[in-house]
Design a protein around this motif. Structure first.
Motif, PDB file in Angstrom:
ATOM      1  N   SER A 287      13.587   5.267   9.555  1.00 35.94           N
ATOM      2  CA  SER A 287      12.505   6.074   8.978  1.00 35.94           C
ATOM      3  C   SER A 287      12.637   6.214   7.469  1.00 35.94           C
ATOM      4  CB  SER A 287      12.519   7.486   9.590  1.00 35.94           C
ATOM      5  OG  SER A 287      12.501   7.444  10.995  1.00 35.94           O
ATOM      6  N   PHE A 288      13.783   5.789   6.917  1.00 37.62           N
ATOM      7  CA  PHE A 288      14.054   5.962   5.497  1.00 37.62           C
ATOM      8  C   PHE A 288      14.170   4.597   4.824  1.00 37.62           C
ATOM      9  CE2 PHE A 288      16.296   9.679   7.570  1.00 37.62           C
ATOM     10  CZ  PHE A 288      15.181  10.503   7.482  1.00 37.62           C
ATOM     11  N   SER A 289      13.373   4.394   3.782  1.00 33.25           N
ATOM     12  CA  SER A 289      13.209   3.054   3.200  1.00 33.25           C
ATOM     13  C   SER A 289      14.500   2.456   2.653  1.00 33.25           C
ATOM     14  CB  SER A 289      12.133   3.081   2.107  1.00 33.25           C
ATOM     15  OG  SER A 289      12.448   4.033   1.102  1.00 33.25           O
ATOM     16  N   ASN A 290      15.436   3.299   2.170  1.00 37.30           N
ATOM     17  CA  ASN A 290      16.651   2.707   1.611  1.00 37.30           C
ATOM     18  C   ASN A 290      17.622   2.228   2.680  1.00 37.30           C
ATOM     19  OD1 ASN A 290      17.365   5.278   2.420  1.00 37.30           O
ATOM     20  ND2 ASN A 290      18.652   5.702   0.634  1.00 37.30           N
ATOM     21  N   SER A 291      17.236   2.319   3.963  1.00 34.66           N
ATOM     22  CA  SER A 291      18.000   1.659   5.023  1.00 34.66           C
ATOM     23  C   SER A 291      17.787   0.148   4.987  1.00 34.66           C
ATOM     24  CB  SER A 291      17.581   2.193   6.401  1.00 34.66           C
ATOM     25  OG  SER A 291      17.971   3.539   6.578  1.00 34.66           O
ATOM     26  N   PHE A 292      16.789  -0.287   4.200  1.00 32.61           N
ATOM     27  CA  PHE A 292      16.445  -1.715   4.113  1.00 32.61           C
ATOM     28  C   PHE A 292      16.396  -2.149   2.644  1.00 32.61           C
ATOM     29  CE2 PHE A 292      14.439   0.252   7.808  1.00 32.61           C
ATOM     30  CZ  PHE A 292      15.019  -0.493   8.838  1.00 32.61           C
ATOM     31  N   GLY A 298      16.334  -0.511  -2.683  1.00 27.94           N
ATOM     32  CA  GLY A 298      17.026   0.749  -2.916  1.00 27.94           C
ATOM     33  C   GLY A 298      16.114   1.949  -3.054  1.00 27.94           C
ATOM     34  N   LYS A 299      14.784   1.747  -3.067  1.00 29.31           N
ATOM     35  CA  LYS A 299      13.864   2.892  -3.168  1.00 29.31           C
ATOM     36  C   LYS A 299      14.015   3.777  -1.931  1.00 29.31           C
ATOM     37  CE  LYS A 299      10.146   0.791  -5.927  1.00 29.31           C
ATOM     38  NZ  LYS A 299      10.120   1.779  -7.004  1.00 29.31           N
ATOM     39  N   GLN A 300      14.101   5.079  -2.143  1.00 34.20           N
ATOM     40  CA  GLN A 300      14.274   5.983  -1.016  1.00 34.20           C
ATOM     41  C   GLN A 300      13.075   6.892  -0.800  1.00 34.20           C
ATOM     42  OE1 GLN A 300      17.935   7.875  -2.455  1.00 34.20           O
ATOM     43  NE2 GLN A 300      16.767   9.762  -2.851  1.00 34.20           N
ATOM     44  N   ASP A 301      11.973   6.613  -1.497  1.00 31.34           N
ATOM     45  CA  ASP A 301      10.809   7.498  -1.406  1.00 31.34           C
ATOM     46  C   ASP A 301       9.571   6.812  -0.841  1.00 31.34           C
ATOM     47  OD1 ASP A 301      10.395   5.798  -3.528  1.00 31.34           O
ATOM     48  OD2 ASP A 301       9.636   7.337  -4.900  1.00 31.34           O
ATOM     49  N   VAL A 302       9.750   5.642  -0.215  1.00 32.25           N
ATOM     50  CA  VAL A 302       8.590   4.952   0.370  1.00 32.25           C
ATOM     51  C   VAL A 302       8.277   5.611   1.714  1.00 32.25           C
ATOM     52  CG1 VAL A 302       7.596   2.753   1.087  1.00 32.25           C
ATOM     53  CG2 VAL A 302       9.290   2.805  -0.766  1.00 32.25           C
ATOM     54  N   GLN A 303       7.057   6.086   1.879  1.00 35.28           N
ATOM     55  CA  GLN A 303       6.637   6.782   3.109  1.00 35.28           C
ATOM     56  C   GLN A 303       6.685   5.831   4.296  1.00 35.28           C
ATOM     57  OE1 GLN A 303       4.733  10.188   3.486  1.00 35.28           O
ATOM     58  NE2 GLN A 303       5.489   9.748   5.526  1.00 35.28           N
ATOM     59  N   CYS A 304       7.125   6.358   5.438  1.00 34.54           N
ATOM     60  CA  CYS A 304       7.193   5.589   6.685  1.00 34.54           C
ATOM     61  C   CYS A 304       6.171   6.144   7.666  1.00 34.54           C
ATOM     62  CB  CYS A 304       8.605   5.693   7.266  1.00 34.54           C
ATOM     63  SG  CYS A 304       8.813   4.904   8.878  1.00 34.54           S
ATOM     64  N   ALA A 323      15.167  15.117   7.293  1.00 28.19           N
ATOM     65  CA  ALA A 323      14.754  14.352   6.100  1.00 28.19           C
ATOM     66  C   ALA A 323      14.836  15.141   4.790  1.00 28.19           C
ATOM     67  CB  ALA A 323      13.349  13.779   6.305  1.00 28.19           C
ATOM     68  N   PRO A 324      14.210  16.328   4.674  1.00 27.26           N
ATOM     69  CA  PRO A 324      14.265  17.027   3.384  1.00 27.26           C
ATOM     70  C   PRO A 324      15.671  17.484   3.016  1.00 27.26           C
ATOM     71  CG  PRO A 324      13.193  18.400   5.052  1.00 27.26           C
ATOM     72  CD  PRO A 324      13.361  17.049   5.647  1.00 27.26           C
ATOM     73  N   ARG A 325      16.536  17.655   4.013  1.00 30.12           N
ATOM     74  CA  ARG A 325      17.898  18.110   3.725  1.00 30.12           C
ATOM     75  C   ARG A 325      18.766  17.000   3.147  1.00 30.12           C
ATOM     76  NH1 ARG A 325      20.164  20.698   8.897  1.00 30.12           N
ATOM     77  NH2 ARG A 325      18.386  19.911  10.055  1.00 30.12           N
ATOM     78  N   ILE A 326      18.342  15.750   3.339  1.00 33.14           N
ATOM     79  CA  ILE A 326      19.102  14.644   2.745  1.00 33.14           C
ATOM     80  C   ILE A 326      18.294  13.925   1.657  1.00 33.14           C
ATOM     81  CG2 ILE A 326      20.622  14.316   4.737  1.00 33.14           C
ATOM     82  CD1 ILE A 326      18.894  12.056   5.705  1.00 33.14           C
ATOM     83  N   GLY A 327      17.198  14.585   1.230  1.00 28.84           N
ATOM     84  CA  GLY A 327      16.460  14.098   0.073  1.00 28.84           C
ATOM     85  C   GLY A 327      15.464  12.985   0.324  1.00 28.84           C
ATOM     86  N   TYR A 328      14.974  12.865   1.573  1.00 32.33           N
ATOM     87  CA  TYR A 328      14.035  11.787   1.907  1.00 32.33           C
ATOM     88  C   TYR A 328      12.693  12.364   2.366  1.00 32.33           C
ATOM     89  CZ  TYR A 328      18.297   8.890   2.152  1.00 32.33           C
ATOM     90  OH  TYR A 328      19.473   8.242   1.868  1.00 32.33           O
ATOM     91  N   PRO A 329      11.614  11.587   2.229  1.00 37.63           N
ATOM     92  CA  PRO A 329      10.316  12.051   2.759  1.00 37.63           C
ATOM     93  C   PRO A 329      10.321  12.035   4.289  1.00 37.63           C
ATOM     94  CG  PRO A 329      10.111   9.817   1.892  1.00 37.63           C
ATOM     95  CD  PRO A 329      11.493  10.277   1.535  1.00 37.63           C
ATOM     96  N   LYS A 330       9.588  12.964   4.875  1.00 39.77           N
ATOM     97  CA  LYS A 330       9.472  12.979   6.334  1.00 39.77           C
ATOM     98  C   LYS A 330       8.623  11.794   6.805  1.00 39.77           C
ATOM     99  CE  LYS A 330       9.592  18.027   6.846  1.00 39.77           C
ATOM    100  NZ  LYS A 330       8.881  19.206   7.400  1.00 39.77           N
TER     101      LYS A 330
END
Length: 469
Positions: A287-292, A298-304, A323-330
């Motif tokens: 669900s988090f873009s920086n997993s790929f 490395g972008k971590q703010d791309v919406q899923c 998600a918000p607790r680790i700094g990522y968009p829901k």
């Protein structure tokens, strides 16, 4: 409304809001007194919640929809009759699961006409039949996705498959048919997770079998027509060991979810293996873009956006809480209804029961025999009765299947009216379904024969996709 007069669901939502506020205050280094006041409110709400439900508050695990304001479970309107979780789906109603109640229970939002019309306006084309007919019926934050898209801010798609057998059935295709449409109309990348690790933990299968099923199922998924330049399919058993970024996100998620939370959300017990308890973090990580990093740099703010069946929502309620607790968009979600078993909508189609399922490997003769012999009918016992009183399309499995696969809305409505009036007999309705399914499955089988091992390898190789952010 005071806390003591709130319903269990209203208390639950207030607890979520206050918890989110506390996290925001701490991140912003707010005044200690302000944080302390919020903490005191949180503690009071937790006491009220336990008083109303008899249970401790657990983030990601809302109260059952059949609790009244006193926390008692109500049996009115068959509220206790639906079981929906990632491993079990059943109901006593011949019409299937009550999806309106499920929306309330899970705390999601209904895909209403306003949202369908907005999707049509944004895309400039007719929405998919699954949207028009309420097959995808519920969402989380879809308006937010459309807001961003209108501002030329991209997003990506994530869906998956738990490969427990070599042959997939028609029900397995539903999320992939819709996801392919989403990929085509929005022109965006897609990641598809094959949870072969999950099946090893839950089923009596070897690791080698689970990985083999993942590759075989990937061939059926590829045969749906996904764009090889915009699609990455991955086996957990392969990818997690080769992607430090993916594993780091798994660990971040694991740190922020307690055993009590996963026990409350998924029903785990002390006798479950520790692999099951930690697995939800693995399904959450895509669900988090920086997993790929190979796709998003490395972008971590791309919406899923996650299209999936509603039984998978518990995983993503947990994900959205973390998600918000680790700094990522829901992640946003689109939920589908279940594809009913041939015997009726009381349960979903299952690969473990050959007579409840139409497999993608079935021959035209097998399809015909299964529909004629096993498809539950809403018709009357005799032709005379049926002509006089008509059939019930709301419980008839053949008609239900046509709502999934017949493209023409007017033709579908005419079939419904003719069946209800008695002009169309059960045997004639079954023949329409057979004539719809046979060429559809034959064409899928032909496309699958053209999927080579080299194509599978290319889809499953971590690589940049043909898209720039």
């Amino acid at each position: 409304m005071t806390a003591s007069t709130k319903t269990p669901m209203e208390l639950y939502q207030s607890l979520n809001e206050v918890g989110e506020k506390i996290r925001t205050l701490k991140t912003a280094n707010a005044e200690k007194a302000e944080i302390e006041a919020a903490l005191q409110l949180l503690l009071k709400l937790k006491v009220d919640y336990k008083g109303a439900t008899g249970q401790d508050y657990q983030a990601g695990s809302p109260p059952a929809e059949n609790m009244d304001e006193s926390g008692n479970r109500s049996i009115a309107d068959g509220a206790d009759d639906d079981t929906v979780d990632p491993w079990n789906v059943s109901t006593t109603s011949a019409k299937g699961v009550d999806y309106d109640k499920l929306i309330v229970r899970f705390g999601s939002s209904k895909i209403d006409k306003e949202l369908v019309d907005r999707i049509e306006k944004v895309l400039g084309q007719k929405p998919h039949r699954f949207l028009r007919r309420g097959i995808f019926f519920s969402h989380r934050d879809m308006h937010q996705v459309l807001d961003a898209y209108e501002k030329q801010k991209a997003f990506y798609l994530y869906t998956g498959r738990g490969p427990s057998s070599e042959a997939m059935h028609m029900g397995h295709l539903i999320p992939f048919i819709f996801t392919k449409w989403l990929q085509d109309v929005f022109d965006i990348p897609l990641v598809i997770q094959m949870t072969d690790d999950e099946k090893y933990l839950w089923k009596d299968l070897t690791l080698e079998q689970c990985h083999h099923y993942a590759v075989e199922n990937a061939k059926d998924i590829i045969a749906c027509g996904f764009d090889i330049n915009k699609t990455f399919i991955f086996s957990d058993l392969d990818y997690m060991g080769s992607s430090p970024e993916f594993y780091r996100n798994v660990v971040k998620i694991q740190k922020h979810v307690t055993f009590n939370q996963v026990k409350g959300i998924f029903g785990f017990t002390e006798s479950d293996c520790i692999g099951k308890i930690s697995f939800p973090a693995i399904q959450a990580a895509p669900s988090f873009s920086n997993s790929f990093p190979q796709i998003f740099g490395g972008k971590q703010d791309v919406q899923c956006l996650i299209p999936c069946a509603i039984d998978q929502d518990p995983y993503f309620r947990m994900t959205r809480d973390v998600a918000p607790r680790i700094g990522y968009p829901k992640p946003a979600l689109l939920h589908s209804t279940f594809f009913p078993a041939l015997q009726g909508a009381q349960t979903k189609m299952s690969a473990s029961d050959a007579n409840s399922s139409i497999f993608l490997t079935d021959t035209p003769k097998q399809i015909k025999n299964k529909v004629n012999k096993h498809a539950f009918s809403g018709g009357k016992d005799t032709v005379e009765e049926h002509r006089q009183h008509g059939g019930d399309p709301d419980v008839d499995v053949s008609f239900m299947y046509l709502t999934f696969f017949l493209e023409d809305d007017e033709q579908l409505e005419k079939i419904k009216q003719d069946y209800r009036s008695g002009a169309l007999l059960t045997g004639e309705l079954k023949k329409i379904l057979i004539d719809t399914l046979q060429p559809m499955i034959s064409e899928h089988q032909e496309r699958r024969t053209q999927v080579t091992d080299e194509m599978v390898q290319q889809f499953m190789t971590p690589r940049p996709l043909n898209f720039r952010y």
